[in-house]
Motif scaffolding. Sequence first.
Motif, short mmCIF file in Angstrom:
data_model
loop_
_atom_site.label_atom_id
_atom_site.label_comp_id
_atom_site.label_asym_id
_atom_site.label_seq_id
_atom_site.Cartn_x
_atom_site.Cartn_y
_atom_site.Cartn_z
N LEU A 118 35.27 40.67 41.62
CA LEU A 118 34.99 41.57 42.74
C LEU A 118 36.24 41.73 43.59
CD1 LEU A 118 33.02 43.21 44.54
CD2 LEU A 118 32.55 41.08 45.76
N ASP A 119 36.60 42.98 43.86
CA ASP A 119 37.71 43.32 44.76
C ASP A 119 37.10 43.89 46.04
OD1 ASP A 119 40.11 44.16 45.92
OD2 ASP A 119 40.17 46.03 44.77
N ILE A 120 37.38 43.24 47.16
CA ILE A 120 36.79 43.67 48.44
C ILE A 120 37.84 44.40 49.27
CG2 ILE A 120 35.73 42.87 50.60
CD1 ILE A 120 34.57 40.51 49.04
N GLY A 121 37.52 45.65 49.65
CA GLY A 121 38.46 46.51 50.37
C GLY A 121 39.43 47.16 49.41
N THR A 122 38.90 47.87 48.43
CA THR A 122 39.69 48.28 47.26
C THR A 122 40.67 49.42 47.53
OG1 THR A 122 39.51 48.66 44.88
CG2 THR A 122 38.07 49.98 46.29
N GLY A 123 40.40 50.28 48.53
CA GLY A 123 41.33 51.37 48.83
C GLY A 123 41.54 52.30 47.65
N SER A 124 42.76 52.41 47.18
CA SER A 124 43.06 53.27 46.03
C SER A 124 42.54 52.69 44.73
CB SER A 124 44.57 53.46 45.91
OG SER A 124 45.21 52.23 45.59
N GLY A 125 42.07 51.45 44.78
CA GLY A 125 41.59 50.78 43.57
C GLY A 125 42.68 50.05 42.81
N CYS A 126 43.86 49.93 43.40
CA CYS A 126 45.00 49.41 42.64
C CYS A 126 44.78 47.99 42.11
CB CYS A 126 46.29 49.51 43.45
SG CYS A 126 46.34 48.51 44.95
N ILE A 127 44.17 47.11 42.91
CA ILE A 127 43.95 45.74 42.44
C ILE A 127 42.88 45.72 41.35
CG2 ILE A 127 43.08 43.46 43.07
CD1 ILE A 127 44.37 43.80 45.82
N ALA A 128 41.74 46.32 41.64
CA ALA A 128 40.62 46.30 40.69
C ALA A 128 41.00 46.94 39.36
CB ALA A 128 39.41 47.01 41.30
N ILE A 129 41.65 48.08 39.42
CA ILE A 129 42.01 48.83 38.21
C ILE A 129 43.08 48.09 37.41
CG2 ILE A 129 43.11 50.97 37.41
CD1 ILE A 129 41.58 52.31 39.85
N SER A 130 44.06 47.52 38.10
CA SER A 130 45.10 46.76 37.40
C SER A 130 44.52 45.53 36.71
CB SER A 130 46.20 46.35 38.37
OG SER A 130 46.83 47.49 38.92
#
Length: 281
Positions: A118-130
């Motif tokens: 789980l990525d919290i505060g994803t914004g552009s999604g850069c962490i989750a997508i990477s």
Amino acid sequence: MLAKDYRNRFIQKLAPLYDVLEAESFFYILLEDFYQMKRIDLALQPDFVFTDQEISRWNLVLEKLEKEIPIQYILGKAHFYGLEFEVNENTLIPRPETEELVEWIVKKNEFKGKIKILDIGTGSGCIAISLAKNLPDAEVFAIDVSEKALETAKKNAFTNEVNVVFMQRDILKTEDLEQDFDLIVSNPPYVRNLEKDEIKKNVLEYEPHLALFVEDDDALLFYRKISELAQKNLKENGTLYFEINQYLGTEMIDLLEAKNFNEIELRKDIYGNDRMIFGKK
């Protein structure tokens, strides 16, 4: 006009606002975006010419740079961990320090087989997508309070050909995440108002304050809340990763200890600042 002559004028115009190396880097970023040419290509073609129409296009970008609008917003994209992301006024521009956080997670990944992230505060999604791209066995979820940011993140997941489940939620008003995870990561707002003087104009005036700032008297608000949720919704031996305010490393260690996390590790970024922290449930 010869491209090399325009280059000199471009750098000269920006020199009062940026250092010469940064101004020069802008020129070559645009050269590659407009013409798919690198620095060496221009050096090998000293007679390469910009038409009047092309110069008008360059000048429009130059005017925006003189207003200190971030080049990533001008182009509508940024590169992060080898991937390209759409960015706009609803999302923070991904930063190298955050790439280091992703690298830490990818290399430290202790889970074998399928994991739930789980990525919290994803914004552009850069962490989750990477993470989804580099940990193919992971099932990745991402939360943000901003509907517009989530729209951008969904586009980025589609473009980068990964599956991420995006959810709109105000984490401060969330009492339970309703499912359990192996790993929770967050780069929440952490810049105190008292630190605004340290922030460059291109960030302060153009990037979303919702994703940047917290009140001076409760700078660890998001970390405290997310840590509490992590204790509820991390599986046994689950891990928690944060990007943090460089001035609050000691306070973050104290917070995670108080929330009963173990194996706590504080790491510095490439600039020597306390920037990342890890804890295990």
